[in-house]
Design an enzyme around this catalytic site. Structure first.
Site: not given
Ligand code: ADP
Ligand code: MG
Ligand code: ZN
Length: 627
Positions: A214, A217-218, A220-221, A436, A513
């Site tokens: 994965g 930061g999902t 796993k650890t 912008e 962009d």
């Protein structure tokens, strides 16, 4: 051998060298503490440290190195609610730090360098080069005389314990949210660890390895730690990149050490993070036939084959690159179980937010579902970070509860980086404002576009100004006209620059962009079958979204098709550009008005923006994208 002064001197040199190092180590405790693998090997910036201090998370500060370095003991939600030692480089004169520490009642200790005497310094400084030269001479002599052989200079691997061991991780499955399938899979692993007998009794072999796949930061650890925590067994961990060292053979010997230690402590979990660093396919030439890596990988495979299934060691490995792993790793009896964890969907994000908001004081107005809706694409770590940033901001503003305002700022910060200081009014500020407003007005007037959330001239991260659109629901399918609308709105910024300032004055500000525009248009042609080429898939659709690029870049089409693809992409972008220019030209008066307002106020919220536009244009006949 003759006993001469020269010989005595030469033979005593190594001893002196060793003594010297011991002495150095003794005199500057900071160095020796750093060699210790798990003390203070994490760092934080001074600013961060001040934030921690503010939050009251700092427990103790040891100052070393002539006030240059501090080892900070802190505890906080960001540190997993465990006390950790963190190294902080102090600025040359940290004003009032000592007083601040006193005020916060933080334990403070300064460790002066003991050999302050100049003579000792001089002796030390002269001594070392002399010894070094002497030592070299000795080595040279030894290798020339052929006595003693190569020596033991190469046995580095054993001495350093480069893996970490946690007897108790203290993490349970409830701490991990939004990855229910993975948790179910792991529930079974926990059962293996807790009662192996019931499996052995019926002749079942317990799996040896589980591979977690994965994006970063999902969790796993976190999941791997939770297995150890739930099963109440020790957790050994090492990162794949730590295996791969300069000296051949070190990685392999580290693997051996790790498994040896683990066997002594079975049942336990061995966690190998970033296994792709060692487990890449062998002999592919990627990374230039790295002998060291291959040896390490072979050792790992040998170790995994070497222990019987029921010794109670389960190896959990994590990677975000399962596609490049060596096939041998995935064979039965090794990492034959694979569990993938992905960036969470809405419900997952909500669950993760619930976990991480438990220990935080939230204002009644703060709604977790709203945050979850606004954060598609955020990983668990991003969400944890988001809530933590909000908490820090709340403390800094001296509020007692986290309100929506802190949440908003933190989302913006996590998405787009740190807020900068606004430009003073100038031509370039004006140009950015037109750019912008160009995005915002085009996005607002297109029928199929997501609504504007806000337009701002306050810089953030790399961006000088930003237009935020409310993110679309991350599960919905996207239609052709929606993609076209997005392309047109993305071109709106550049189009406004062109119309207002002329072709010669357009800036590099649109490069990001244009990148998005090109990628969207290309995907329409090659992946979604949304061009005249027809419903063909011309590019690998199994691109790992989190890699952000197509590794194999399989070009299984003819040159003729390649030319057609380019033509189609160009046609789409050109048509969208035309449309954007037209919308800008049609609405020039209102654009000028909004730009003045934006320069005065720096930020305009979405609702107000829409009100202004509605007053001057007939929103009902929005521009419809068809072609
Ligand atoms: P990975 O190893 O996949 O890169 P980590 O397990 O190190 O990610 O996650 C980092 C931090 O992010 C965790 O310590 C936790 O605070 C938070 N986090 C990530 N995923 C989750 C999740 N599914 N549930 C709860 N917290 C999560
Ligand atoms: Mg990790
Ligand atoms: Zn732009």
């Amino acid at each position: 051998m003759k006993i001469s002064w020269k010989n005595i001197l030469l033979w005593s040199l190594p001893l002196v060298v060793i003594l010297f190092f011991l002495w150095q180590g003794f005199l500057s405790p900071i160095n020796s503490e750093n060699n210790n693998s798990n003390i203070a090997n994490s760092r934080m910036t001074y600013g961060r440290f001040l934030e921690y201090l503010e939050m009251g998370w700092v427990k103790r500060v040891d100052i070393y190195d002539n006030n240059h370095t501090a080892i900070v003991e802190a505890i906080g939600p960001e540190l997993g609610n465990r006390t950790q030692k963190i190294r902080v480089e102090l600025p040359a004169n940290a004003p009032g730090l000592v007083k601040q520490l006193r005020d916060k009642e933080v334990d403070l200790d300064a460790h002066p360098i003991k050999n302050t005497s100049a003579i000792w310094n001089l002796v030390g400084n002269l001594f070392f080069p002399l010894l070094f030269i002497g030592g070299l001479a000795l080595l040279f002599r030894r290798s020339n005389s052929g006595s003693g052989g190569p020596g033991q200079a190469m046995s580095f691997g054993k001495s350093k314990a480069l893996f970490q061991m946690e007897a108790k991780t203290g993490i349970i499955f409830d701490d991990v949210a939004g990855v229910d399938e993975a948790k179910e899979e792991f529930q079974e692993v926990v059962t293996f660890l807790k009662e192996p007998e019931s499996f052995t009794a019926v002749g079942a072999k317990i799996p040896k390895g589980v591979l977690l796949i994965g994006p970063p930061g999902t969790g796993k650890t976190l999941l791997a730690k939770a297995i150890a925590g739930e099963a109440n067994v020790p957790f050994f961990s090492i990162s794949g990149s730590e295996f791969v060292e300069m000296f051949v053979g070190v990685g392999a010997s580290r693997v051996r050490d790790l498994f040896k230690k683990a066997k002594e402590n079975a049942p336990c979990i061995i966690f190998i993070d970033e296994i792709d660093a060692v487990g890449r396919q062998r002999g592919t030439g990627i990374g230039g036939g790295n002998d060291e890596r291959e040896q390490t990988l072979n050792q790992l495979l040998t170790e995994m084959d070497g222990f019987e299934g029921n010794t109670g060691i389960i190896v959990v490995a994590a990677t975000n690159r399962a596609d490049i792993l060596d096939a041998a790793l995935l064979r039965p009896g090794r990492f034959d179980r694979q569990v993938s964890v992905d960036v969470p969907d809405f419900n997952g994000r909500l669950a993760i937010l619930r976990v991480h908001s438990k220990n935080k004081k939230l204002d009644v107005d703060v709604s977790l579902p709203t945050i979850a809706r606004r954060t598609p694409g955020f990983s668990g770590a991003d969400l944890a970070n988001l809530l933590n940033e909000a908490a820090i901001l709340t403390a800094r503003r001296r509020k007692l509860q986290i309100t929506n305002s802190e949440i908003d700022s933190s989302i913006d910060r996590v998405v787009a980086g740190m807020e900068g200081t606004p430009l003073i009014d100038s031509k370039s500020k004006r140009l950015i404002a037109y750019h912008e407003v160009g995005h915002a007005i085009v996005g607002t007037l297109l029928k199929n576009h997501e609504p504007v959330q806000k337009v701002t001239l306050i810089p953030r991260g790399q961006a000088r100004g930003l237009t935020w659109f409310t993110p679309a629901n991350d599960q919905a399918l996207i239609s052709r006209s929606q993609i076209l609308s997005r392309i047109i709105a993305a071109l709106g910024g550049r189009a406004a620059e062109e119309v207002v300032f002329g072709d010669a004055e357009v800036t590099t500000g649109a490069s990001n962009d244009l990148q998005q525009v090109t990628s969207m248009a290309r995907q329409m042609v090659t992946r979604f079958g949304m061009s005249e080429i027809g419903p063909l898939c011309l590019e690998d659709a199994t691109v790992n979204p989190f890699l952000g690029r197509n590794l194999s870049n399989s070009t299984e089409y003819s040159d003729e098709i390649a030319i057609k693809i380019d033509t189609q992409v160009k046609t789409i972008v050109a048509a969208c550009h035309e449309k954007a220019l037209q919308i800008i030209k049609d609405n020039r008066v209102i654009i000028d008005y909004v730009v003045d307002l934006l320069i005065e106020r720096e930020t305009i919220e979405g609702d107000e923006f829409r009100n202004i536009i509605e007053k001057y244009t007939k929103i009902p006949d929005k521009y419809v994208v068809s072609g």
